[in-house]
Design an enzyme around this catalytic site. Structure first.
Site, PDB file in Angstrom:
ATOM      1  N   GLY A 190       7.836  -3.537 -67.325  1.00 50.44           N
ATOM      2  CA  GLY A 190       7.388  -2.112 -66.828  1.00 50.44           C
ATOM      3  C   GLY A 190       9.188  -2.090 -66.068  1.00 50.44           C
ATOM      4  N   CYS A 191       9.110  -0.669 -65.396  1.00 52.52           N
ATOM      5  CA  CYS A 191      10.437   0.060 -64.434  1.00 52.52           C
ATOM      6  C   CYS A 191      10.638  -0.803 -62.901  1.00 52.52           C
ATOM      7  CB  CYS A 191      10.390   1.305 -64.481  1.00 52.52           C
ATOM      8  SG  CYS A 191       8.692   2.273 -63.686  1.00 52.52           S
ATOM      9  N   TYR A 192       9.207  -0.878 -62.795  1.00 52.97           N
ATOM     10  CA  TYR A 192       9.174  -1.508 -61.581  1.00 52.97           C
ATOM     11  C   TYR A 192       9.288  -3.116 -61.151  1.00 52.97           C
ATOM     12  CZ  TYR A 192       7.432   2.044 -58.740  1.00 52.97           C
ATOM     13  OH  TYR A 192       7.457   3.466 -58.352  1.00 52.97           O
ATOM     14  N   PRO A 193       8.275  -4.234 -62.285  1.00 56.70           N
ATOM     15  CA  PRO A 193       9.082  -4.674 -62.643  1.00 56.70           C
ATOM     16  C   PRO A 193      10.413  -5.695 -62.660  1.00 56.70           C
ATOM     17  CG  PRO A 193       6.564  -4.754 -63.606  1.00 56.70           C
ATOM     18  CD  PRO A 193       7.562  -3.381 -62.842  1.00 56.70           C
ATOM     19  N   GLU A 252      18.282   0.267 -60.442  1.00 51.04           N
ATOM     20  CA  GLU A 252      18.407   0.494 -61.525  1.00 51.04           C
ATOM     21  C   GLU A 252      18.454   1.934 -62.620  1.00 51.04           C
ATOM     22  OE1 GLU A 252      15.772  -1.678 -63.455  1.00 51.04           O
ATOM     23  OE2 GLU A 252      13.852  -0.339 -63.236  1.00 51.04           O
TER      24      GLU A 252
END
Lengths: 338, 338, 338, 338
Positions: free
Chosen positions: D150-153, D310
């Site tokens: 996932g993007c946040y992880p 990112e």
């Protein structure tokens, strides 16, 4: 004196702005808001910025109930839906300020052509007054039904009216209106075009050549001019919340300079509290949050280049609606708007 | 084959974009970057997005040093400063792609009139090639000095050239060019107009009637047309980083429909890899991050309404510069640009 | 009753907001504005949105002149510059609301440590009242000098005060304050960090670990708590004009649930017109343009997660200043602020 | 060598980014794209920026057809829908990179708890490899099924892994992860929360205390740490297209300074081409458009404050997917990603 008012179509941005202005109005009291939402949510749940400020639930629209409560109704329903409600309210003696397009076009055939449905209330259409106070304050003060102008038309008309009122100054058939609008102008219903990652960091034109504000602009400018005006109108979507910047190009038929043109504008708007004729180039931001329209003009290669700015939700919608309300009920024109 | 290149004026946005494209270019190597900053910062300190990607310090400009290192120079200096550097480099046999305005206007008197200073390198000015590959690919391939087009002119010229090349299709004196640009077009030097809270949530026009890209557009379109073209050019600042949307209005002198106009555009741009003639309305976002220019046309009230979009930093500046570089050195035109 | 007021430091955003609020205030009249600009521009030229609304020129600051004209001064000068002006005004009997940081830190040594200069008016510093009406309305009403709170501190303090006032509910040494602010918080002077193409489409943290609002937050929360509070404060810059969203994390020392915490908040802010304790998650947009602070709390893994929102220029600066003004001069607290 | 690949779920932003990267990849060819749209639109109509670049129509998903065409499939379907397709493809010998959440959580019970449905493919779940190349490049190179993070992880894990891998440096139960994300992270389906005028000029937190990326972060950090890690994760929506800024706070259990912490980060990421350990404070903009994650750390009041940035669509999704693809098929890790 306090006028009890209702707002129909409570979930949109114009309704929210109406509520905010009217909460500051010493002579108005919002007594009802309506929406089709069957759950009848509190207005503060629909618009959380109203939390603690307006304690009303959205009710379904019923003309008898509304007519019993309110002397004046602001109708923020979509076109088509608006005329049914307006007719029922007028029949019950309520005065109406309609923010939809339903009563703006005088000719029902033109309405049918541009809006794709025949007009269902031609009787009241005849008596509707186009709510541009800078042009028709007297008619507005006596009106029972106001057709509140479209956001683009307000910017285009107020930018071009002084030139068209000045005899044969510009060619009424050669006018180009290039408008740039913030995204609230597209309403509050989510769609792909107004999904943040689609319209952010983006400019695009839309409805080029067939935007429904075209006949409205032409009708009013023809009224002002006394001759048939034709415009090419191109709207563009700009990644900002609010504001319309309209750049209009009109071929000059006489030799005039900027100073003379500015003087024509100043004369035309003398005593009008919400049009500011300025010498510097306008910026939408200087009008956002206010009911002002800023306008200036330049001469380039024998064309008048008119630039006009407004907050599309205020001078272009809800602010103008309250300005009309003030005129209709005899309050100072600027009440709650400065 | 690898060409060693230098970038002059390293601190701006066009220099950053040049560096990014050239880092992906299999036949180019950035060997030097220059700036006036006396501390000679690392390029990655000036542009942190280059961290770990380009290990060069900004050096002061010295023509001998640069000529010893580089076969080709991209000059991203401001106008005025550019011509001194360019002259010295050409004298040393270096080929130059100049992104400033210094070599775009053929007539030094026109330069002096619009840029407020006399031209200091009229000798090379004579031989400069206007770097619009869609119009002059052959000349570009042989050029020693390229005048890379301005961002607005690229969008206006590529939008209007097909119409002007088609004989007496449009009136060359009645053209209006209404452009909307992202803020990177104003450069990287902080000023009030581009301070975030001033230009965010705002649209404004600027330099109305006297923007310096006007004579550039007129010169090139006159070349294309074979007759004197006059445009009214109005630039607007839009709250987004990148992208130019240009809406051009040209009076049609013959009766044509959209289909025919689109066919004229398709014929004109056949085989040109970076111009996409589209049928839907363009959006700047579809071109941002690419070297494409998207263009379409509509007919409204006997006027051609042309809409063209580009990334002002790529097709409008650094992308076009590398496209020119590819043509000059015999690489496929699209190298590093797709 | 009308109070004549002056605004020092007219060119910034807080001065503009002060002017706009005060123009709506029935009991205040702006009689002078000052700036260092030697050309003494009209206020409407500095802030074009005031065109036609405030007919004053910026004058140089002279304490005698200002004291002769104004009973109350809003000082929007930068820290350091403020204390000289404030001292001179107090000496002439003028009441002052200072929006700079100069009188916020009680201990001149702490001031010197964080602001890099010794305090030049320790005498008045002793009597300054920290202008947070939700905590010290009585003191404010009698004060001659108000230290108007910083924008970040207002959001952090009002979010954490109810918890710290509730005995040993949270660990006063383990608090994290993570704030997100719009760009107006950085002022109106152009710099690279706030140049549109740098901060648009960007999030960054700044001054991590040493932002000057840290000791201000700690001092006031220690006052509220009765014990030494320590916070880790991290400000982030967000690409929007206005609004602060502060997320605070505090270790719970007792087992409580959200309902209980919300009740603590509601009790604490009962009767405070500008703090809205809400159950839904807040959004800065619901407070922008208003003097409200919205706050809610959640419990996650034995930590209170407090989220508070405000308009940094209103509740975080100029709105709070007028709220203080109202208290000082005996007007209803909400005058001109709803 | 060229690998034929297909993209499932073509209408979203991650699919568009995948297409753009793969068009630049010398060893990949996109041979099929699928969507549920029954009209089977051209990919360039779904994503106009691909006009002229990818000549494929969206086809309905059929495992046999796709398996006959493609050796590797990028699955950009929503969670829930993904596992059915993935199972069918794996059964036909196709290697799969799944961008949904379906194979990220090792324990089907945890999946059921957080995603509200039981897992339908527990057999393949056992063999799925979490596709974070900085941690598990070897496993990725041999995997048949990649669970793309996932993007946040990605931002949280890469920011905290070096600290958790360093023995008892930080308290694994006291970690706070405060993330700020651009709006593309919410997908391409229009909804009120991501309607431009709602989320523009706004910051809000959402899913506080129960965002589904929480167990994903905890699972992977526990793997890294060798002990059970607990985080408080708070996501915020930021008015920008792309970028995640994650600020993590971790209590230090030993006395270390910033220099030492930075050294720990540098050691941990030595030889990893897409993690840049920097000394200055990061900004999302420096990573947007790239596959880089920038990270730095500060020490404030005995806490490590880690900041990592990112592009959520690249390193946080499609860029990482291609990085995994490169490892799986033996291409240099940076192919098409610089």
């Amino acid at each position: 004196m306090t006028i009890d008012v209702a707002i129909l179509g409570a979930s949109g941005y114009t309704a929210l702005e109406l509520a905010k202005i009217l909460l500051r109005h010493p002579n108005a009291r919002v007594v009802a808001v309506t929406s089709r939402d069957e759950e009848q949510p509190a207005m503060a749940d629909v618009h959380p910025s109203l939390t603690g400020r307006l304690d009303l639930r959205c009710e379904p629209f019923d003309p008898d109930t509304i007519a019993a409560k309110a002397q004046c109704v602001f109708c923020a329903l979509p076109h088509g839906a608006s005329m049914a409600a307006v007719r029922d309210l007028l029949a019950r003696g309520v005065r109406v300020i309609d923010l939809s397009a339903d009563y703006r076009l005088r000719d029902p055939n033109v309405y049918a052509e541009w809006y794709g449905a025949s007009h269902a209330d031609t009787e009241n259409l005849e008596h509707a007054v186009y709510g541009l106070p800078e042009l028709w304050a007297d008619e507005i003060s006596k009106a029972r039904l106001i057709a509140n102008p479209g956001c683009y038309p307000t910017s285009a008309i107020l930018g071009l009216a002084p030139l068209l009122a000045a005899g044969d100054l510009i060619d009424p058939k050669g006018i180009i209106v290039d408008s740039k609008s913030g995204v609230t102008g597209a309403g509050r219903t989510p769609k792909l075009m107004t999904h943040f990652p689609e319209c952010n960091e983006n400019v695009e034109a839309y409805n080029v050549g067939w935007h429904r504000h075209t006949p409205e602009i032409e009708q009013i400018l023809s009224d002002v001019s006394g001759t048939g005006v034709e415009v090419i109108f191109t709207p563009h979507l700009i990644p900002m919340d609010r504001g319309i910047f309209t750049t209009s190009y009109a071929p000059l038929q006489r030799t005039v300079d900027e100073k003379q043109l500015l003087e024509i504008f100043r004369d035309f708007y003398r005593g009008k509290p919400f049009v500011r004729v300025i010498e510097h180039l306008p910026a939408t931001k200087d009008t956002v949050g206010s009911n002002f329209l800023d306008v200036t003009v330049r001469v380039v290669r024998q064309r008048a280049v008119v630039m006009s700015c407004e907050d599309n939700l205020l001078k272009g919608a809800s602010g103008a609606a309250v300005q009309n309300f003030n005129l209709m009920f005899g309050f100072p024109e600027t009440t709650a708007l400065l």
